[in-house]
Design a protein around this motif. Structure first.
Motif, short mmCIF file in Angstrom:
data_model
loop_
_atom_site.label_atom_id
_atom_site.label_comp_id
_atom_site.label_asym_id
_atom_site.label_seq_id
_atom_site.Cartn_x
_atom_site.Cartn_y
_atom_site.Cartn_z
N ARG A 166 0.84 -1.21 0.00
CA ARG A 166 0.00 0.00 0.00
C ARG A 166 0.87 1.25 0.00
O ARG A 166 0.62 2.20 -0.74
CB ARG A 166 -0.93 0.00 1.21
N LYS A 178 0.96 3.98 -3.05
CA LYS A 178 0.66 5.40 -2.79
C LYS A 178 1.81 6.30 -3.21
O LYS A 178 1.60 7.35 -3.82
CB LYS A 178 0.35 5.61 -1.30
N GLU A 223 -6.75 6.90 -2.93
CA GLU A 223 -7.19 5.80 -2.06
C GLU A 223 -7.97 4.76 -2.86
O GLU A 223 -7.72 3.55 -2.74
CB GLU A 223 -8.04 6.35 -0.91
#
Length: 91
Positions: free
Chosen positions: A59, A63, A77
């Protein structure tokens, strides 16, 4: 676009119907998809879907990659969740 099927799958996962995402342009979106495939392949382990530490690292990497290319902050997101779902299918 010369790419693999995996890159096309990630390209499609980037919320292309959103105008702020479209504004990045095809070349940037293709680069994001290519980097996503490379990042996922470098960082997955056999049991990565059950190891929270590996998922958390992915993650973070996704990002970072989206920010690097200027992906719209309010869309990151959703894109990250979609990308990780696609990664589960890939791996």
């Amino acid at each position: 676009m010369h790419s693999t099927e995996d890159e096309l799958d990630f390209y499609d996962a980037l919320d292309l119907i959103d105008s702020s995402v479209q504004a990045l342009g095809d070349k940037t979106l293709q680069a994001i998809a290519r980097d996503l495939v490379e990042t996922i392949r470098r960082n997955v382990t056999i049991d990565w879907t059950v190891k929270e530490s590996v998922k958390a690292n992915l993650r973070r990497l996704v990002k970072h990659l989206l920010r690097k290319y200027g992906y719209p902050p309010d869309k990151q997101e959703k894109a990250m969740v979609t990308v990780l779902q696609q990664a589960e299918l890939l791996c």
